[in-house]
Motif scaffolding. Structure first.
Motif, PDB file in Angstrom:
ATOM      1  N   GLU A  25       0.706  -1.219   0.028  1.00 55.96           N
ATOM      2  CA  GLU A  25      -0.048  -0.051   0.029  1.00 55.96           C
ATOM      3  C   GLU A  25       0.842   1.227   0.060  1.00 55.96           C
ATOM      4  N   LEU A  26       1.856   1.289   0.912  1.00 53.40           N
ATOM      5  CA  LEU A  26       2.805   2.505   0.880  1.00 53.40           C
ATOM      6  C   LEU A  26       3.573   2.751  -0.567  1.00 53.40           C
ATOM      7  N   ARG A  27       3.891   1.468  -1.160  1.00 59.62           N
ATOM      8  CA  ARG A  27       4.630   1.813  -2.269  1.00 59.62           C
ATOM      9  C   ARG A  27       3.893   2.439  -3.309  1.00 59.62           C
ATOM     10  N   LEU A  73      10.827   4.869  -1.341  1.00 56.21           N
ATOM     11  CA  LEU A  73       9.632   5.384  -1.619  1.00 56.21           C
ATOM     12  C   LEU A  73       9.038   5.707  -0.092  1.00 56.21           C
ATOM     13  N   ALA A  74       9.369   5.105   1.086  1.00 54.66           N
ATOM     14  CA  ALA A  74       8.859   5.628   2.394  1.00 54.66           C
ATOM     15  C   ALA A  74       9.897   4.993   3.332  1.00 54.66           C
ATOM     16  N   PHE A  75      10.135   5.487   4.292  1.00 56.87           N
ATOM     17  CA  PHE A  75      10.937   5.442   5.569  1.00 56.87           C
ATOM     18  C   PHE A  75      10.227   5.396   6.811  1.00 56.87           C
ATOM     19  N   ASP A  76      10.430   4.813   7.885  1.00 57.17           N
ATOM     20  CA  ASP A  76       9.769   4.856   9.173  1.00 57.17           C
ATOM     21  C   ASP A  76      10.680   5.511  10.005  1.00 57.17           C
ATOM     22  N   LYS A  77      10.311   6.149  11.128  1.00 59.92           N
ATOM     23  CA  LYS A  77      11.164   6.528  12.086  1.00 59.92           C
ATOM     24  C   LYS A  77      12.206   5.774  12.881  1.00 59.92           C
ATOM     25  N   LYS A  78      11.963   4.459  12.603  1.00 58.89           N
ATOM     26  CA  LYS A  78      12.857   3.510  13.111  1.00 58.89           C
ATOM     27  C   LYS A  78      13.997   3.067  11.960  1.00 58.89           C
ATOM     28  N   GLY A  79      13.615   3.712  11.013  1.00 55.77           N
ATOM     29  CA  GLY A  79      14.820   3.216   9.928  1.00 55.77           C
ATOM     30  C   GLY A  79      14.393   2.593   8.894  1.00 55.77           C
TER      31      GLY A  79
END
Length: 175
Positions: free
Chosen positions: A5-7, A121-127
């Protein structure tokens, strides 16, 4: 959201950016780099942008002007990502994915890299990172111990990626 979904969401969001937005947002990331502690290393790897990715041309030009070694990723005949050196005289061709690649390739050891600027395309705050789904960067980064840094727009950094796996390699820094 899960990776699939994020992609889709991030690709659609990013592709709608105007050239002016890409230029402005990319300039902000470059300014963050200039104000960081990442400017003093010797050997960098950056990507050449496609499909409205955060532009790296100012970064690459800056590094080359400062006499730094710069490489870009290339997918070799073994379907592995490898770093290829570039300089101000590098001539490029376009590969089947629409990516600029040096015509004359000088491979370098990944172990010589100090800093790798990683697309996504996306990164979360944990890397955690969502790329294009082929796993090239995860396989490449798994064996390295250098600084990995997300080179991305602010909207690409989210709180959490739901479905990370053992095979995903975390990014160490953000700009």
């Amino acid at each position: 959201m899960n990776k699939k979904e994020l992609r889709k969401y991030m690709m659609n969001y990013r592709i709608k950016l105007s050239p002016l937005q890409v230029k402005q947002y990319s300039a902000e990331v470059f300014e963050n780099f200039l104000n960081s502690d990442l400017t003093d290393y010797d050997n960098y790897m950056a990507y050449l942008p496609i499909r409205n990715e955060t532009d790296t041309h100012d970064l690459i030009n800056y590094l080359l002007e400062k006499g730094k070694k710069v490489s870009v990723p290339f997918i070799n005949e073994n379907n592995r990502l490898v770093p290829v050196m570039i300089d101000n005289n590098t001539v490029y061709e376009i590969d089947p994915f629409g990516i600029q690649i040096p015509i004359n390739k000088t491979y370098i050891s990944p172990l010589s890299l100090n800093v790798i600027f990683v697309p996504g395309l996306a990164f979360d705050k944990k890397g955690n990172r969502v790329g294009y789904g082929k796993g090239y960067y995860d396989a490449f980064l798994r064996e390295l111990d250098c600084i990995t840094c997300a080179w991305c727009y602010n909207f690409q950094i989210i709180d959490d990626i739901e479905d990370t796996s053992f095979f995903d390699v975390k990014i160490k820094r953000f700009l």
